[in-house]
Design a protein around this motif. Structure first.
Motif, PDB file in Angstrom:
ATOM      1  N   GLN A 182       0.986  -1.203  -0.091  1.00 26.29           N
ATOM      2  CA  GLN A 182       0.156  -0.119   0.064  1.00 26.29           C
ATOM      3  C   GLN A 182       0.749   1.297   0.049  1.00 26.29           C
ATOM      4  OE1 GLN A 182      -2.458  -0.845   3.343  1.00 26.29           O
ATOM      5  NE2 GLN A 182      -3.951  -1.842   2.235  1.00 26.29           N
ATOM      6  N   LYS A 184       3.578   1.668  -1.466  1.00 21.16           N
ATOM      7  CA  LYS A 184       4.108   1.843  -2.928  1.00 21.16           C
ATOM      8  C   LYS A 184       3.142   2.176  -3.867  1.00 21.16           C
ATOM      9  CE  LYS A 184       8.335  -1.343  -1.937  1.00 21.16           C
ATOM     10  NZ  LYS A 184       9.277  -0.357  -2.264  1.00 21.16           N
ATOM     11  N   GLY A 185       1.809   2.068  -3.398  1.00 18.21           N
ATOM     12  CA  GLY A 185       0.740   2.608  -4.222  1.00 18.21           C
ATOM     13  C   GLY A 185      -0.183   1.492  -4.841  1.00 18.21           C
ATOM     14  N   TYR A 186      -0.089   0.356  -4.394  1.00 20.91           N
ATOM     15  CA  TYR A 186      -0.801  -0.856  -4.946  1.00 20.91           C
ATOM     16  C   TYR A 186      -2.125  -1.072  -3.798  1.00 20.91           C
ATOM     17  CZ  TYR A 186       3.064  -1.775  -7.997  1.00 20.91           C
ATOM     18  OH  TYR A 186       4.183  -1.615  -8.987  1.00 20.91           O
ATOM     19  N   ASN A 187      -3.166  -0.777  -4.498  1.00 22.89           N
ATOM     20  CA  ASN A 187      -4.343  -1.154  -3.742  1.00 22.89           C
ATOM     21  C   ASN A 187      -4.892  -2.509  -3.553  1.00 22.89           C
ATOM     22  OD1 ASN A 187      -4.232   1.771  -2.845  1.00 22.89           O
ATOM     23  ND2 ASN A 187      -5.291   2.256  -4.633  1.00 22.89           N
TER      24      ASN A 187
END
Length: 328
Positions: A182, A184-187
């Motif tokens: 999360q 690192k921007g991965y939902n």
């Protein structure tokens, strides 16, 4: 030939007596060395494995190495960014017992290949369940004729809370891995476990009531702490799409697969698909099975997770790899 004189004989006897007295004094004054006083080095196979892995990857793949923390303990993670402009999510990989996050079977091929198909991968270190380098416990017989080992087995069988070894520790590590993805921007997160790692992933998804994600079980294996039947019952509680990819090599494999399928058929919520595939035929096309495995996992994720607009579509001629033929 020279004759030995009486003086020479007396000199030899005198020297022998002196040497004997010196040896007696040395043996009487020297401290006795017992076996317990000798320092022992306990082997640490997991630490040795992980240290060797880090050393190997540090040359060309140092950017993949992540140090995560859970419950005050540091552990290794290997992270790979999605290699496309339309990332779909992140796959957390759990290796099998006595393995590592870059294990050559299943784990390494998937974590290296899926980033090309819009999925980041994060393989995390799972603690050994025990067995190797574990001191042997000698059973002590009691006055009633039973042994301590027999009593411990009886207590384990009587326990109503059947859990995997190190279960809480592994769950905390999965939570830490999710937090990292999360950051690192991965939902969107999916879970993949190999052998005993599949058992941990299954227990985690069942215990946490995970939804709106995906679970992949590759050749799931149970442990002595949790029978195959007990582990299979966790599938009844799943609330997310599941791919069960196994190898039907023995009667034990077939029985365990039937138990998992029966538990899946008893689920109250059948909208989340449960797909069970015997992967043995896949190995005929590829000795290692890596290409077919990657295509199966990629296709399952594409069909059972929330997808953003992908620029790279699935080739038409490959779709048979992702679906079971109704005529089979």
């Amino acid at each position: 030939m020279k004759k030995i004189t009486l003086t020479t004989c007396l000199l030899i006897l005198t020297l022998q007596n002196v040497w004997a007295e010196g040896e007696e004094e040395t043996s009487s004054t020297a401290p006795a060395v017992t076996q317990s006083d000798v320092p022992r080095v306990m082997p640490t196979p997991q630490q040795t494995r992980i240290a060797g892995l880090i050393e190997r990857l540090s040359t060309n793949h140092a950017h993949e190495i992540e140090t995560l923390e859970a419950d005050g303990e540091s552990f290794l993670g290997l992270f790979r960014e999605a290699e496309t402009a339309d990332p779909q999510g992140c796959l957390i990989l759990l290796h099998g017992d006595h393995g590592h996050p870059d294990w050559p079977q299943v784990v390494s091929p998937l974590r290296e290949t899926l980033p090309r198909h819009s999925w980041c991968t994060l393989a995390i270190e799972i603690p050994d369940m025990g067995g190797r380098a574990t001191p042997v416990q000698v059973a002590q017989t009691t006055s009633e004729g039973t042994s301590d080992t027999d009593e411990s087995i009886a207590n384990a069988d009587a326990s109503t809370s059947a859990e995997l070894p190190n279960e809480a520790q592994v769950f905390a590590r999965i939570d830490a891995a999710i937090a990292l993805t999360q950051e690192k921007g991965y939902n969107q997160v999916a879970y993949l476990g190999y052998r005993s790692g599949a058992a941990y992933a299954l227990r985690y998804a069942a215990e946490r009531g995970t939804t709106s994600q995906a679970l992949v079980l590759i050749e799931p294996r149970s442990t002595t702490a949790l029978s195959g039947f007990q582990l299979a019952q966790n599938i009844e509680r799943l609330r997310l799409p599941t791919l069960d990819y196994y190898f039907d090599r023995t009667n034990v494999d077939a029985r365990f697969a039937r138990q998992r399928l029966a538990a899946a058929n008893k689920r109250g919520n059948q909208r989340a698909p449960y797909i069970q595939i015997d992967a043995l035929p896949d190995a005929r096309f590829d000795p290692t099975g890596n290409k077919r495995l990657t295509q199966r996992v990629w296709g399952f994720l594409k069909q059972n997770t929330l997808q953003s607009n992908q620029r790279k579509t699935l080739p038409e001629f490959e779709k048979s790899l992702f679906y079971e033929s109704p005529l089979d």
